[in-house]
Scaffold this active site. Structure first.
Site, PDB file in Angstrom:
ATOM      1  N   GLU A   1       0.908  -1.072  -0.086  1.00  0.00           N
ATOM      2  CA  GLU A   1      -0.067  -0.063   0.100  1.00  0.00           C
ATOM      3  C   GLU A   1       0.983   1.275   0.008  1.00  0.00           C
ATOM      4  O   GLU A   1       1.881   1.330   0.719  1.00  0.00           O
ATOM      5  CB  GLU A   1      -0.755   0.089   1.161  1.00  0.00           C
ATOM      6  CG  GLU A   1      -1.959   0.984   1.522  1.00  0.00           C
ATOM      7  CD  GLU A   1      -2.730   0.774   2.745  1.00  0.00           C
ATOM      8  OE1 GLU A   1      -3.649   1.754   2.833  1.00  0.00           O
ATOM      9  OE2 GLU A   1      -2.570  -0.073   3.570  1.00  0.00           O
TER      10      GLU A   1
ATOM     11  N   LYS B   1      -9.254   2.651  -2.689  1.00  0.00           N
ATOM     12  CA  LYS B   1      -9.467   2.001  -1.345  1.00  0.00           C
ATOM     13  C   LYS B   1     -10.950   2.487  -1.007  1.00  0.00           C
ATOM     14  O   LYS B   1     -11.424   3.336  -0.781  1.00  0.00           O
ATOM     15  CB  LYS B   1      -8.456   2.391  -0.335  1.00  0.00           C
ATOM     16  CG  LYS B   1      -8.759   1.551   0.896  1.00  0.00           C
ATOM     17  CD  LYS B   1      -7.427   2.012   1.964  1.00  0.00           C
ATOM     18  CE  LYS B   1      -7.494   1.266   3.207  1.00  0.00           C
ATOM     19  NZ  LYS B   1      -6.245   1.322   4.105  1.00  0.00           N
TER      20      LYS B   1
ATOM     21  N   CYS C   1      -5.587  -3.140   1.896  1.00  0.00           N
ATOM     22  CA  CYS C   1      -5.664  -3.279   3.433  1.00  0.00           C
ATOM     23  C   CYS C   1      -6.831  -3.406   4.106  1.00  0.00           C
ATOM     24  O   CYS C   1      -7.358  -4.684   3.769  1.00  0.00           O
ATOM     25  CB  CYS C   1      -5.051  -1.990   3.883  1.00  0.00           C
ATOM     26  SG  CYS C   1      -4.280  -2.361   5.697  1.00  0.00           S
TER      27      CYS C   1
END
Length: 539
Positions: free
Chosen positions: A42, A109, A145
């Site tokens: 990330e 994300k 994540c």
């Protein structure tokens, strides 16, 4: 058969050029092994977390420039790279799928963590669209994540025909975090019959440590490949999906055994310390050695992290320092092979006392004079730091910092606090572990009663409960947010609990001025716990 790669790399926040260079290096390594797809952690372009650098438009532009230049060089491999995207005035925590010199797809994300050390909603807007890419006869997707923890998101990806999910992550370390990740990843893979490739960041960033522990799971939820914690590495795995028939070189196999808790914490401390020192441009560190267990552990950690030639100990005895303290400090440095400097402080302390005597007339000697000694030592260490460019490592542990059993501008003075999140009882366990590998810490250090040696016959237990009692109370209050009634119900005396909690609450102003330290527990002092200094609420 599809060959995938996970680049468990150590990035540096703000070093866009250096991070891109490292990405290129790992792409070349993967290409040599005929890897089809390689994933990076990330925000691998910017480093994680970039925090308020994201408020600088040029920083975001430079990150986009770095990504676009990188994309032009990626041809016969698919690369998944984390970066900061900017669209219509909004910033996104994003990943790019790059192939044949072009950015083919971008994913934003969806789930932005905003708890503990995370503050992503301060900077980013949530994404809304899935990212599915077809390659070698399969559909794979990318998420970032926190997204992999959401059951609905993973289920939806599976329902859309996805056979493999790459999760690129920057998941900070705390004890037992690996087990948490393994549990959720295994559940998601098995429940949805998909393969998961988990690419996690490794390295130290201020108070955070990222432990890596990247892994691949099959569609039955079994971990088929994993990488070590706390080390940069390249994971290559063959998955029985896709249409690739090209003959590929064999993958070197090595069985990785997860670390036990104490070795795991020790390695986290070494990585956090090493990266903080090196990434901030220091070469050497200096430590005030007292002959006690805390400074001994910090010294050993520093040698393990930086090498003996880069660690200097300073022993600063007063009239209250025992002969045994000097002997133990000397034995420690001899065992480690480091330099020690002896700077007695008695004459300086006498001068302070005589200077202040007219102003303190009629008042008894008390903690004021004790703290003067600590502050003299802090000044001496900072003088060495200023003169030679050495970074001062403080030696206070979490038990002391919690209760204010530390002197502001004295033993709290320095650049980095290795033991800031390590309670005293854990200090002993870490020392015993290190001595089990090689006996460097004198045995007497582990056995003698803890003392600050700021007055005759002083012991920590004169001021604090025994650490075996204190540390569980601290954990319950600081890490678990339990109140007085809940803590006393665990079997602790109410009077002791009230005393300890009062010490913690009164010491917030001190902690706010302390140097950063390495996060080891689920809730460390710093970003994790943000209590107001001015606060009349009593638990």
């Amino acid at each position: 058969m599809l060959r995938i790669g996970i680049s468990q790399i150590n990035t540096t926040v703000g070093d866009i050029e250096g991070n891109c260079r490292k990405i290129r290096e790992y792409i070349e390594k993967a290409k040599e092994l005929k890897t089809d797809i390689i994933a990076f952690p990330e925000l691998s372009i910017t480093g994680y977390p970039p925090e308020d650098l994201l408020l600088k438009p040029k920083f975001v532009s430079d990150n986009l420039k770095g990504l676009n230049e990188l994309a032009k060089e990626i041809s016969d491999i698919v690369a998944i790279v984390g970066f900061v995207d900017r669209k219509e005035g909004n910033l996104y925590n994003a990943s790019a799928i790059i192939h044949k010199g072009r950015i083919k797809k971008i994913y934003h994300k969806m789930l932005l963590p905003n708890y503990g050390v995370f503050d992503e909603k301060r900077y980013f807007k949530e994404g809304s669209d899935f990212c599915i890419f077809k390659f070698s006869g399969i559909s794979f997707s990318v998420n970032i994540c926190e997204d992999i923890w959401d059951k609905k998101l993973v289920k939806k990806a599976s329902s859309m025909g996805v056979k493999l999910i790459f999760n690129i992550s920057a998941s900070p370390y705390h004890l037992r975090k690996v087990k948490e990740r393994e549990k959720i990843l295994s559940y998601q893979a098995k429940k949805n019959s998909i393969f998961i490739a988990y690419a996690n960041l490794v390295g130290g960033q201020d108070e955070l440590v990222f432990d890596g522990a990247s892994m691949v799971l099959d569609d039955k939820g079994r971990i088929t490949e994993r990488k070590e914690q706390f080390k940069e590495d390249l994971l290559i795995a063959d998955l029985d999906i896709g249409e690739g028939e090209e003959k590929k070189p064999p993958i070197p196999k090595r069985k990785i055994k997860p670390l036990e808790p104490i070795p795991e914490i020790y390695q986290a401390l070494i990585l956090g310390l090493s990266d903080y020192v090196k990434k901030n441009g220091f070469e050497k560190v200096v430590i005030g050695l007292s002959g006690g267990i805390d400074s001994s552990l910090v010294c050993v950690l520093a040698v393990d992290a930086l090498g003996k030639d880069n660690v200097i100990g300073v022993f600063m005895p007063s009239e209250y320092s025992s002969k045994e303290s000097f002997e133990d400090a000397k034995e420690l440095v001899d065992n480690l092979g480091i330099k020690i400097i002896n700077v007695p402080i008695s004459s300086i302390f006498d001068l302070y006392c005589s200077t202040l005597k007219p102003h303190f007339k009629g008042y008894k000697t008390n903690i004021t004079e004790e703290n003067l000694q600590a502050r003299i030592r802090g000044n001496i260490l900072m003088a060495f730091s200023n003169k030679f460019g050495w970074l001062v490592l403080t030696t206070g542990n979490k038990s002391e910092i919690s209760t204010g059993y530390a002197t502001l501008y004295g033993d709290m003075a320095g650049g980095f606090a290795c033991l800031k999140d390590i309670p005293k009882t854990l200090v002993y366990k870490l020392c015993e572990y290190r001595n089990s590998k090689e006996k460097v810490i004198p045995e007497r250090v582990l056995k003698k009663e803890p003392t600050a040696e700021l007055k005759y016959n002083q012991k920590d237990s004169d001021t604090l409960p025994e650490y075996e009692i204190l540390d569980p109370i601290l954990k319950a209050y600081v890490e678990e947010d339990k109140d007085v009634q809940e803590i006393t119900s665990l079997g602790f005396d109410k009077e002791i609990v009230l005393y300890v909690l009062n010490l913690i609450d009164r010491s917030e102003y001190k902690r706010r001025q302390s140097p950063p330290g390495i996060k080891i527990t689920p809730k460390a002092f710093g970003k994790d716990r943000r209590m107001p200094i001015t606060n009349k609420y009593k638990n």
